[in-house]
Design an enzyme around this catalytic site. Structure first.
Site, PDB file in Angstrom:
ATOM      1  CG  ASN A  10      -1.696   1.264   1.399  1.00  0.00           C
ATOM      2  OD1 ASN A  10      -1.746   2.069   0.465  1.00  0.00           O
ATOM      3  ND2 ASN A  10      -2.296   1.451   2.557  1.00  0.00           N
ATOM      4  CD1 TRP A  11       3.951   1.482  -2.749  1.00  0.00           C
ATOM      5  CD2 TRP A  11       3.340   2.175  -4.794  1.00  0.00           C
ATOM      6  NE1 TRP A  11       4.694   0.791  -3.669  1.00  0.00           N
ATOM      7  CE2 TRP A  11       4.338   1.192  -4.925  1.00  0.00           C
ATOM      8  CE3 TRP A  11       2.804   2.751  -5.947  1.00  0.00           C
ATOM      9  CZ2 TRP A  11       4.809   0.781  -6.174  1.00  0.00           C
ATOM     10  CZ3 TRP A  11       3.265   2.341  -7.187  1.00  0.00           C
ATOM     11  CH2 TRP A  11       4.266   1.362  -7.301  1.00  0.00           C
ATOM     12  CE  LYS A  12       0.107   3.150   4.860  1.00  0.00           C
ATOM     13  NZ  LYS A  12       0.280   3.211   6.321  1.00  0.00           N
ATOM     14  CG  HIS A  96      -5.565   2.030   5.318  1.00  0.00           C
ATOM     15  ND1 HIS A  96      -5.045   2.942   6.211  1.00  0.00           N
ATOM     16  CD2 HIS A  96      -4.610   1.084   5.134  1.00  0.00           C
ATOM     17  CE1 HIS A  96      -3.817   2.559   6.546  1.00  0.00           C
ATOM     18  NE2 HIS A  96      -3.538   1.434   5.906  1.00  0.00           N
ATOM     19  CD  GLU A  98      -2.487   5.442   6.932  1.00  0.00           C
ATOM     20  OE1 GLU A  98      -2.489   5.530   5.690  1.00  0.00           O
ATOM     21  OE2 GLU A  98      -1.584   4.843   7.577  1.00  0.00           O
ATOM     22  CD  GLU A 168      -3.345  -2.413   7.195  1.00  0.00           C
ATOM     23  OE1 GLU A 168      -2.351  -2.786   6.575  1.00  0.00           O
ATOM     24  OE2 GLU A 168      -3.819  -1.260   7.100  1.00  0.00           O
ATOM     25  N   GLY A 174       3.030   1.967  10.925  1.00  0.00           N
ATOM     26  CA  GLY A 174       4.021   3.033  10.826  1.00  0.00           C
ATOM     27  C   GLY A 174       4.764   3.301  12.118  1.00  0.00           C
ATOM     28  CB  SER A 214       5.575  -2.381  11.786  1.00  0.00           C
ATOM     29  OG  SER A 214       5.257  -1.052  12.161  1.00  0.00           O
ATOM     30  N   GLY A 235       3.054  -1.184   4.194  1.00  0.00           N
ATOM     31  CA  GLY A 235       3.139   0.246   3.914  1.00  0.00           C
ATOM     32  C   GLY A 235       4.577   0.632   3.600  1.00  0.00           C
ATOM     33  N   GLY A 236       5.259   1.149   4.586  1.00  0.00           N
ATOM     34  CA  GLY A 236       6.609   1.692   4.402  1.00  0.00           C
ATOM     35  C   GLY A 236       7.569   0.794   3.639  1.00  0.00           C
TER      36      GLY A 236
HETATM   37  P1  13P Z   1       3.354   0.181   7.642  1.00  0.00           P
HETATM   38  O1  13P Z   1       3.802  -1.089   6.981  1.00  0.00           O
HETATM   39  O2  13P Z   1       4.124   1.382   7.187  1.00  0.00           O
HETATM   40  O3  13P Z   1       3.271   0.036   9.136  1.00  0.00           O
HETATM   41  O4  13P Z   1       1.843   0.450   7.133  1.00  0.00           O
HETATM   42  C1  13P Z   1       0.910  -0.560   7.222  1.00  0.00           C
HETATM   43  C2  13P Z   1      -0.305  -0.172   6.462  1.00  0.00           C
HETATM   44  O5  13P Z   1      -1.029   0.727   6.840  1.00  0.00           O
HETATM   45  C3  13P Z   1      -0.589  -0.893   5.201  1.00  0.00           C
HETATM   46  O6  13P Z   1      -1.858  -0.611   4.742  1.00  0.00           O
END
Ligand code: 13P
Length: 252
Positions: A10-12, A96, A98, A168, A174, A214, A235-236
């Site tokens: 997920n590149w956000k 999600h 966020e 999640e 994050g 993470s 994510g990251g």
């Molecule tokens: P991180 O891997 O950066 O913790 O993010 C997880 C996430 O929100 C994937 O959708």
């Protein structure tokens, strides 16, 4: 019945179209030949077409990160399921944390968005997870049960069997603080049990449940070894092709 491993990034709000193409060209040789699993990337809306074109023929799934539930209309700034499809994408992340935290996406809205995604033939990745206060108060499973029932309201067992769920925990996103593989397994097992009660055991056994929060190259394998963890949503660590490829090749 074995569930196919599903490794998704997920590149956000990262990567332009050109950056997405560069990433995918770098990733393709690194994951070539892995036919026993699905690899997916959720890109920003503005990068979807280029990402889909770069991924064409590679088996890599390209998806969006959100959609509006209507087919079209006076909804400034929004994009619909059919627009996502027309851009060449085949998947969409819904609910999600966020979106839930910053943009008011609640379970009822997620259910409407899910109906739109299914109607358009997009593969939905429905996210849920408790926050830190809820976990510390011992309410994690209660919160998950409510989110599951609310977000999947109105879906048929067939639809639930085909979709992807992502657990999640908000406190692990994050933060560098991963749920332990055991904590994640317990949540996934709980979710699958609730799915069985709501939609029947065959649907629950077919639903792929991903863990997100993470996930890194060094913890992907221990998560993937758990029976109810069918994949990861990253994510990251999905922003660099080499680290994402290591996660996709978790068992190499
Ligand atoms: P991180 O891997 O950066 O913790 O993010 C997880 C996430 O929100 C994937 O959708």
């Amino acid at each position: 019945m074995a569930r196919e491993p599903f490794l998704a990034g997920n590149w956000k709000m990262y990567k332009t179209g050109d950056e997405a193409v560069k990433f995918i060209e770098e990733l393709k040789p690194l994951i070539r030949g892995l036919d026993d699993r699905r690899t997916a990337l959720a890109a920003p809306a503005t990068a979807l077409r280029q990402a889909a074109e770069a991924a064409a023929g590679s088996g890599l799934i390209v998806g969006a990160q959100n959609l509006h539930w209507a087919q079209e209309g006076a909804y400034t700034g929004e994009i619909s399921a059919s627009m996502i499809k027309a851009a060449g994408a085949t998947m969409v992340i819904l609910g999600h944390s966020e979106r839930r935290q910053f943009f008011g996406d609640d379970d009822a809205l997620v259910a409407k968005k899910l109906a739109a995604a299914l109607a358009a033939g997009l593969l939905p990745v429905v996210c849920l997870g408790e926050n830190l206060a809820e976990r510390e108060a011992g309410r994690a499973f209660e919160v998950l049960a409510a989110q599951l029932q609310g977000s999947l309201a109105g879906a048929t067992p067939e639809a639930v069997a085909g979709l992807v769920l992502a657990y999640e925990p908000v406190w692990a996103i994050g933060t560098g603080r991963t749920a332990t593989a055991e904590q994640a397994q317990q949540a996934h097992e709980f979710l699958r049990g609730r799915l069985a009660e709501l939609f029947g055991r065959p649907a629950a056994e077919a639903t792929r449940i991903l863990y997100g929060g993470s996930v890194k190259p060094d913890n992907a394998k221990s998560l993937m070894e758990r029976p109810d963890i069918d994949g990861v949503l990253v994510g990251g660590a999905s922003l660099k092709a080499d680290s994402f490829a290591k996660i996709v090749r978790y068992d190499a």
